[in-house]
Scaffold this motif. Structure first.
Motif, PDB file in Angstrom:
ATOM      1  N   SER A  22       8.574  10.091 -40.579  1.00  0.00           N
ATOM      2  CA  SER A  22       8.488  11.032 -41.696  1.00  0.00           C
ATOM      3  C   SER A  22       7.082  11.654 -41.748  1.00  0.00           C
ATOM      4  N   CYS A  23       6.280  11.311 -42.746  1.00  0.00           N
ATOM      5  CA  CYS A  23       4.974  11.969 -42.913  1.00  0.00           C
ATOM      6  C   CYS A  23       4.076  11.836 -41.671  1.00  0.00           C
ATOM      7  N   ALA A  24       4.001  10.642 -41.100  1.00  0.00           N
ATOM      8  CA  ALA A  24       3.076  10.423 -39.983  1.00  0.00           C
ATOM      9  C   ALA A  24       3.510  11.178 -38.727  1.00  0.00           C
ATOM     10  N   THR A  25       4.788  11.512 -38.650  1.00  0.00           N
ATOM     11  CA  THR A  25       5.250  12.361 -37.549  1.00  0.00           C
ATOM     12  C   THR A  25       4.865  13.808 -37.827  1.00  0.00           C
ATOM     13  N   ALA A  26       5.106  14.261 -39.056  1.00  0.00           N
ATOM     14  CA  ALA A  26       4.797  15.655 -39.408  1.00  0.00           C
ATOM     15  C   ALA A  26       3.305  15.939 -39.278  1.00  0.00           C
ATOM     16  N   TRP A  27       2.485  14.934 -39.574  1.00  0.00           N
ATOM     17  CA  TRP A  27       1.030  15.122 -39.568  1.00  0.00           C
ATOM     18  C   TRP A  27       0.411  14.710 -38.234  1.00  0.00           C
ATOM     19  N   HIS A  28       1.263  14.304 -37.299  1.00  0.00           N
ATOM     20  CA  HIS A  28       0.822  13.956 -35.944  1.00  0.00           C
ATOM     21  C   HIS A  28      -0.196  12.817 -35.918  1.00  0.00           C
ATOM     22  N   THR A  29       0.046  11.813 -36.743  1.00  0.00           N
ATOM     23  CA  THR A  29      -0.821  10.638 -36.718  1.00  0.00           C
ATOM     24  C   THR A  29      -0.067   9.389 -36.245  1.00  0.00           C
ATOM     25  N   GLY A  30       1.262   9.378 -36.469  1.00  0.00           N
ATOM     26  CA  GLY A  30       2.009   8.163 -36.122  1.00  0.00           C
ATOM     27  C   GLY A  30       3.456   8.447 -35.751  1.00  0.00           C
ATOM     28  N   GLY A  31       3.677   9.580 -35.087  1.00  0.00           N
ATOM     29  CA  GLY A  31       5.009   9.897 -34.579  1.00  0.00           C
ATOM     30  C   GLY A  31       5.167   9.383 -33.156  1.00  0.00           C
ATOM     31  N   GLU A  32       6.259   9.746 -32.538  1.00  0.00           N
ATOM     32  CA  GLU A  32       6.548   9.224 -31.199  1.00  0.00           C
ATOM     33  C   GLU A  32       5.420   9.533 -30.203  1.00  0.00           C
ATOM     34  N   ARG A  33       4.926  10.772 -30.250  1.00  0.00           N
ATOM     35  CA  ARG A  33       3.880  11.151 -29.311  1.00  0.00           C
ATOM     36  C   ARG A  33       2.629  10.285 -29.489  1.00  0.00           C
ATOM     37  N   GLU A  34       2.235  10.102 -30.754  1.00  0.00           N
ATOM     38  CA  GLU A  34       1.006   9.340 -31.016  1.00  0.00           C
ATOM     39  C   GLU A  34       1.209   7.856 -30.700  1.00  0.00           C
ATOM     40  N   VAL A  35       2.428   7.358 -30.950  1.00  0.00           N
ATOM     41  CA  VAL A  35       2.714   5.954 -30.624  1.00  0.00           C
ATOM     42  C   VAL A  35       2.602   5.747 -29.111  1.00  0.00           C
ATOM     43  N   LYS A  36       3.148   6.693 -28.356  1.00  0.00           N
ATOM     44  CA  LYS A  36       3.081   6.573 -26.892  1.00  0.00           C
ATOM     45  C   LYS A  36       1.633   6.692 -26.397  1.00  0.00           C
ATOM     46  N   GLU A  37       0.864   7.589 -27.014  1.00  0.00           N
ATOM     47  CA  GLU A  37      -0.554   7.716 -26.644  1.00  0.00           C
ATOM     48  C   GLU A  37      -1.292   6.413 -26.920  1.00  0.00           C
ATOM     49  N   MET A  38      -1.013   5.837 -28.082  1.00  0.00           N
ATOM     50  CA  MET A  38      -1.653   4.574 -28.451  1.00  0.00           C
ATOM     51  C   MET A  38      -1.264   3.484 -27.460  1.00  0.00           C
ATOM     52  N   ALA A  39       0.012   3.446 -27.108  1.00  0.00           N
ATOM     53  CA  ALA A  39       0.488   2.437 -26.154  1.00  0.00           C
ATOM     54  C   ALA A  39      -0.267   2.579 -24.833  1.00  0.00           C
ATOM     55  N   ALA A  40      -0.446   3.815 -24.377  1.00  0.00           N
ATOM     56  CA  ALA A  40      -1.131   4.047 -23.102  1.00  0.00           C
ATOM     57  C   ALA A  40      -2.593   3.613 -23.186  1.00  0.00           C
ATOM     58  N   ARG A  41      -3.257   3.955 -24.289  1.00  0.00           N
ATOM     59  CA  ARG A  41      -4.681   3.598 -24.425  1.00  0.00           C
ATOM     60  C   ARG A  41      -4.863   2.084 -24.507  1.00  0.00           C
ATOM     61  N   LEU A  42      -3.951   1.432 -25.229  1.00  0.00           N
ATOM     62  CA  LEU A  42      -4.075  -0.031 -25.357  1.00  0.00           C
ATOM     63  C   LEU A  42      -3.773  -0.713 -24.023  1.00  0.00           C
ATOM     64  N   THR A  43      -2.827  -0.132 -23.283  1.00  0.00           N
ATOM     65  CA  THR A  43      -2.508  -0.694 -21.964  1.00  0.00           C
ATOM     66  C   THR A  43      -3.738  -0.616 -21.060  1.00  0.00           C
ATOM     67  N   GLU A  44      -4.427   0.535 -21.120  1.00  0.00           N
ATOM     68  CA  GLU A  44      -5.675   0.699 -20.349  1.00  0.00           C
ATOM     69  C   GLU A  44      -6.700  -0.374 -20.692  1.00  0.00           C
ATOM     70  N   GLN A  45      -6.651  -0.834 -21.938  1.00  0.00           N
ATOM     71  CA  GLN A  45      -7.612  -1.850 -22.401  1.00  0.00           C
ATOM     72  C   GLN A  45      -7.118  -3.266 -22.136  1.00  0.00           C
ATOM     73  N   GLY A  46      -6.030  -3.373 -21.379  1.00  0.00           N
ATOM     74  CA  GLY A  46      -5.558  -4.691 -20.991  1.00  0.00           C
ATOM     75  C   GLY A  46      -4.521  -5.316 -21.914  1.00  0.00           C
ATOM     76  N   LYS A  47      -4.063  -4.543 -22.915  1.00  0.00           N
ATOM     77  CA  LYS A  47      -3.027  -5.082 -23.795  1.00  0.00           C
ATOM     78  C   LYS A  47      -1.659  -4.912 -23.146  1.00  0.00           C
ATOM     79  N   THR A  48      -0.734  -5.778 -23.533  1.00  0.00           N
ATOM     80  CA  THR A  48       0.655  -5.616 -23.101  1.00  0.00           C
ATOM     81  C   THR A  48       1.451  -5.087 -24.293  1.00  0.00           C
ATOM     82  N   ILE A  49       2.055  -3.941 -24.122  1.00  0.00           N
ATOM     83  CA  ILE A  49       2.870  -3.387 -25.203  1.00  0.00           C
ATOM     84  C   ILE A  49       4.296  -3.915 -24.994  1.00  0.00           C
ATOM     85  N   THR A  50       4.730  -4.789 -25.894  1.00  0.00           N
ATOM     86  CA  THR A  50       6.060  -5.399 -25.718  1.00  0.00           C
ATOM     87  C   THR A  50       7.165  -4.398 -26.063  1.00  0.00           C
TER      88      THR A  50
END
Ligand code: SF4
Ligand code: SF4
Length: 229
Positions: free
Chosen positions: A29-57
């Motif tokens: 809803s809001c976080a998707t419309a404002w581009h802070t927590g929609g699918e795109r941003e979630v995937k970006e976050m997943a990629a950045r955390l993976t780079e830092q050695g995290k495992t995204i389950t």
């Protein structure tokens, strides 16, 4: 819309210290419309955390994360991924994040966003605060413009002595709310309303926490369809 901002990535990383496996929740809803927590941003976050050695389950974007039924429903579909995670990272507002926390009692909940305010969305990248949810709306007397949310002094009777050329003394970039109210009442032919002295707001309606249980409309109470013969 609830305006949120992403926390600096370093802060997110810091909060995930000691947690290797992370499940990410976004909001449709809001976080998707404002581009802070929609699918795109979630995937970006997943990629950045993976780079830092995290495992995204895994990750999910709940239609409205603040709706507990929807978060619970979607969580069931991701149960194995969530069980595997050491922590859940939420990319929803504070209400949505707490729904996620309460839904997954045994997992630490880390917020990736800061919830800021309730806004008008003017353009895709422009939003301004419009309502502080005061619980006692006075827009009828103020030409449809809220001084509680838009005047920095929350003046119920204005303008104050500080406005200059229609601008606010606190922030000269902004129009004075009370000048805008005056002009709108004038356009509406209700300028006499500006003379009314508004009583101080009943702040008790703003005390926290607020909650509500409301009666749902029953099928019987729904208006019956009109038949034309
Ligand atoms: S008067 Fe209160 S309810 Fe109405 S818009 Fe302003 S803050 Fe929101
Ligand atoms: S100049 Fe207007 S908007 Fe600014 S504080 Fe005074 S009354 Fe409020």
């Amino acid at each position: 819309m609830i305006v949120t901002e992403q926390k600096p990535f370093e802060e997110v990383l810091q909060s995930l210290q000691g947690h290797t496996k992370v499940f990410i929740v976004g909001c449709g809803s809001c976080a998707t419309a404002w581009h802070t927590g929609g699918e795109r941003e979630v995937k970006e976050m997943a990629a950045r955390l993976t780079e830092q050695g995290k495992t995204i389950t895994g990750w999910m974007v709940v239609e409205e994360t603040c709706d507990e039924r929807k978060t619970k429903r979607d969580s069931r579909a991701h149960a194995a991924e969530i069980t595997e995670a050491d922590a859940i990272l939420s990319m929803a507002c504070g209400a949505g994040s707490q729904v996620v926390a309460l839904t997954h009692d045994s997992k630490p909940l880390l917020p990736a966003l800061n919830a800021m305010f309730l806004a008008r969305l003017q353009r895709l990248n422009l939003a301004d605060e419009r309502c502080v949810l005061c619980g006692d709306c006075i827009l009828a007397q103020t030409g449809g413009i809220c001084p509680v949310a838009t005047c920095p002094k929350e003046l119920m009777n204005g303008p104050c002595g500080g406005y200059r050329d229609g601008k606010c003394e606190v922030d000269p970039q902004r129009d004075c709310s009370w000048v805008l109210i005056y002009q709108r009442l004038q356009r509406l032919g209700q300028i006499e309303d500006i003379q009314a002295i508004h009583t101080p707001k009943d702040q008790s309606k703003r005390k926290h926490p607020r909650n509500v249980a409301k009666a749902l409309p029953t099928p019987d109470a729904a208006p019956s369809p009109v038949h034309h013969h």
